[in-house]
Motif scaffolding. Structure first.
Motif, PDB file in Angstrom:
ATOM      1  N   LEU A  18       0.663  -1.300   0.024  1.00  0.00           N
ATOM      2  CA  LEU A  18      -0.048   0.062   0.135  1.00  0.00           C
ATOM      3  C   LEU A  18       0.895   1.262   0.056  1.00  0.00           C
ATOM      4  N   VAL A  19       2.109   1.144   0.261  1.00  0.00           N
ATOM      5  CA  VAL A  19       2.960   2.392   0.281  1.00  0.00           C
ATOM      6  C   VAL A  19       2.902   2.847  -1.349  1.00  0.00           C
ATOM      7  N   SER A  20       2.771   2.287  -2.225  1.00  0.00           N
ATOM      8  CA  SER A  20       2.593   2.671  -3.652  1.00  0.00           C
ATOM      9  C   SER A  20       1.218   3.593  -3.519  1.00  0.00           C
ATOM     10  N   ILE A  21       0.388   3.712  -2.633  1.00  0.00           N
ATOM     11  CA  ILE A  21      -0.848   4.285  -2.606  1.00  0.00           C
ATOM     12  C   ILE A  21      -0.667   5.551  -2.020  1.00  0.00           C
ATOM     13  N   HIS A  22       0.072   5.590  -0.822  1.00  0.00           N
ATOM     14  CA  HIS A  22       0.621   6.762   0.141  1.00  0.00           C
ATOM     15  C   HIS A  22       1.613   6.269   0.976  1.00  0.00           C
ATOM     16  N   PRO A  23       2.747   7.119   1.114  1.00  0.00           N
ATOM     17  CA  PRO A  23       3.941   6.903   1.809  1.00  0.00           C
ATOM     18  C   PRO A  23       3.714   6.634   3.390  1.00  0.00           C
ATOM     19  N   LEU A  24       2.364   6.960   3.796  1.00  0.00           N
ATOM     20  CA  LEU A  24       2.023   6.783   5.448  1.00  0.00           C
ATOM     21  C   LEU A  24       2.011   5.465   5.671  1.00  0.00           C
ATOM     22  N   PHE A  25       1.842   4.702   4.756  1.00  0.00           N
ATOM     23  CA  PHE A  25       1.679   3.142   4.847  1.00  0.00           C
ATOM     24  C   PHE A  25       2.864   2.462   5.174  1.00  0.00           C
ATOM     25  N   LYS A  95     -11.446  -6.260   7.573  1.00  0.00           N
ATOM     26  CA  LYS A  95     -10.438  -5.950   8.153  1.00  0.00           C
ATOM     27  C   LYS A  95      -9.581  -4.922   7.147  1.00  0.00           C
ATOM     28  N   ILE A  96     -10.077  -4.415   6.074  1.00  0.00           N
ATOM     29  CA  ILE A  96      -9.514  -3.408   5.389  1.00  0.00           C
ATOM     30  C   ILE A  96      -9.789  -2.159   5.853  1.00  0.00           C
ATOM     31  N   TYR A  97     -10.890  -1.889   6.623  1.00  0.00           N
ATOM     32  CA  TYR A  97     -11.347  -0.801   7.824  1.00  0.00           C
ATOM     33  C   TYR A  97     -10.182  -0.405   8.560  1.00  0.00           C
ATOM     34  N   LEU A  98      -9.346  -1.496   9.016  1.00  0.00           N
ATOM     35  CA  LEU A  98      -8.340  -1.117   9.861  1.00  0.00           C
ATOM     36  C   LEU A  98      -7.186  -0.086   9.178  1.00  0.00           C
ATOM     37  N   LEU A 196      -8.439   7.478   0.728  1.00  0.00           N
ATOM     38  CA  LEU A 196      -7.220   6.395   0.828  1.00  0.00           C
ATOM     39  C   LEU A 196      -7.811   5.162   0.804  1.00  0.00           C
ATOM     40  N   GLU A 197      -8.772   4.964   1.771  1.00  0.00           N
ATOM     41  CA  GLU A 197      -9.485   3.592   1.659  1.00  0.00           C
ATOM     42  C   GLU A 197     -10.041   3.234   0.493  1.00  0.00           C
ATOM     43  N   ASN A 198     -10.698   4.110  -0.054  1.00  0.00           N
ATOM     44  CA  ASN A 198     -11.144   3.711  -1.652  1.00  0.00           C
ATOM     45  C   ASN A 198     -10.218   3.473  -2.637  1.00  0.00           C
ATOM     46  N   ARG A 199      -8.782   4.035  -2.438  1.00  0.00           N
ATOM     47  CA  ARG A 199      -7.731   3.883  -3.485  1.00  0.00           C
ATOM     48  C   ARG A 199      -7.274   2.371  -2.940  1.00  0.00           C
ATOM     49  N   ILE A 200      -7.375   1.993  -1.736  1.00  0.00           N
ATOM     50  CA  ILE A 200      -7.041   0.419  -1.227  1.00  0.00           C
ATOM     51  C   ILE A 200      -7.972  -0.476  -2.261  1.00  0.00           C
ATOM     52  N   TRP A 201      -9.476   0.021  -1.927  1.00  0.00           N
ATOM     53  CA  TRP A 201     -10.656  -1.148  -2.631  1.00  0.00           C
ATOM     54  C   TRP A 201     -10.222  -1.133  -4.147  1.00  0.00           C
ATOM     55  N   GLU A 202      -9.856   0.005  -4.714  1.00  0.00           N
ATOM     56  CA  GLU A 202      -9.624   0.050  -6.121  1.00  0.00           C
ATOM     57  C   GLU A 202      -8.269  -0.799  -6.403  1.00  0.00           C
ATOM     58  N   LYS A 203      -7.295  -0.655  -5.714  1.00  0.00           N
ATOM     59  CA  LYS A 203      -6.355  -1.503  -6.020  1.00  0.00           C
ATOM     60  C   LYS A 203      -6.402  -3.046  -5.796  1.00  0.00           C
ATOM     61  N   LEU A 204      -7.399  -3.451  -5.181  1.00  0.00           N
ATOM     62  CA  LEU A 204      -7.692  -4.701  -4.746  1.00  0.00           C
ATOM     63  C   LEU A 204      -8.640  -5.207  -5.555  1.00  0.00           C
ATOM     64  N   GLY A 205      -9.258  -4.389  -6.517  1.00  0.00           N
ATOM     65  CA  GLY A 205     -10.252  -4.579  -7.553  1.00  0.00           C
ATOM     66  C   GLY A 205     -11.549  -4.750  -6.964  1.00  0.00           C
ATOM     67  N   LEU A 206     -11.775  -4.154  -6.063  1.00  0.00           N
ATOM     68  CA  LEU A 206     -13.114  -4.376  -5.320  1.00  0.00           C
ATOM     69  C   LEU A 206     -13.968  -3.145  -5.180  1.00  0.00           C
ATOM     70  N   GLU A 207     -15.187  -3.247  -5.090  1.00  0.00           N
ATOM     71  CA  GLU A 207     -16.112  -1.907  -4.845  1.00  0.00           C
ATOM     72  C   GLU A 207     -15.649  -0.968  -3.988  1.00  0.00           C
TER      73      GLU A 207
END
Length: 258
Positions: A18-25, A95-98, A196-207
């Motif tokens: 997820l660091v590719s989404i944001h360096p905070l990860f 778990k992704i909500y974490l 950022l949560e939604n960027r994760i969903w997109e990366k995982l190919g989920l809605e």
């Protein structure tokens, strides 16, 4: 409980991508799991490069069922922690909500001064109302406010920033200064975490998460409005993706100048 630790470490492995989404990860925060009157506390070890059990203590925080939150925990010396219940481990999606809560940990640690500028925050601290972000009396049922939030959501879906600006100016004109400040704070704070949560969903190919996009409204509308607005602003000005101070200034523009 070992089952919690195992699942947290599975997420930690995912977090590396997820660091590719944001360096905070690239940073890790303690996780507190409330389960059956106890708090199970885990922290990341740079030595083992995974989470480890720290301690188990009585739940003196009175964590409510299905809690998903982030706040300083005295058992960890006041460090920001993601605080959840066992419900957060029911399935992969939960778990992704974490990661949403990890965003809050990061924002709290790096941008505390932004919250300190808020008149509403100073007022609530004076009266020791610690839950104001959750239960502030925003006029969710006011007919004019509902109509203008609905128009704003429609404008956001159009992805036309001029239309969005006009809708935001109209909305803030129907709110008091304090209500508008509350709206700005939540759409920045919760909206950014949802963004950022939604960027994760997109990366995982989920809605992606769209909760809060329709009436009757509650505080989830700030997540949705904020996330969609931030997405449009970042598309126009990419450095806002990581510059949260500049992002906050931009978000409150229509209220301050309108």
């Amino acid at each position: 409980m070992d089952t919690f630790l195992e699942q947290i470490n599975e997420l930690q492995e995912l977090q590396k991508d997820l660091v590719s989404i944001h360096p905070l990860f690239a940073d890790y925060y303690p996780v507190v799991v409330a389960f059956e009157t106890l708090l199970y506390i885990y922290d990341y070890s740079s030595k083992t490069q995974q989470y480890e059990w720290v301690k188990t203590v009585p739940d003196d925080l009175n964590i409510p069922d299905e809690c998903l939150a982030a706040f300083p925990v005295h058992h960890m010396g006041g460090r920001m922690c993601a605080v959840v219940t066992d419900a957060a481990f029911q399935n992969f999606e939960q778990k992704i909500y974490l990661f949403h809560e990890f965003v809050h940990c990061y924002v709290y640690e790096q941008y505390t001064d932004i919250g300190d500028r808020l008149e509403i925050k100073r007022k609530m601290e004076q009266i020791k109302r610690v839950t104001w972000e959750l239960d502030y009396e925003f006029p969710y049922d006011n007919e004019t406010v509902v109509q203008r939030i609905t128009l704003l959501l429609s404008a956001l879906k159009s992805k036309d920033l001029l239309q969005v600006k006009e809708a935001r100016v109209a909305l803030f004109s129907s709110l008091s200064e304090e209500q508008g400040e509350y709206f700005n704070w939540l759409e920045w704070n919760e909206g950014y975490a949802r963004y950022l949560e939604n960027r994760i969903w997109e990366k995982l190919g989920l809605e992606i998460n769209r909760m809060g996009d329709s009436a009757p409204f509650n505080r989830l509308v700030f997540y949705e409005c904020g996330s969609e607005y931030i997405s449009l602003l970042v598309n126009e000005q990419p450095d806002l993706h990581t510059d949260l101070e500049q992002l906050f200034e931009r978000i409150q523009t229509e209220r301050v100048q309108g």
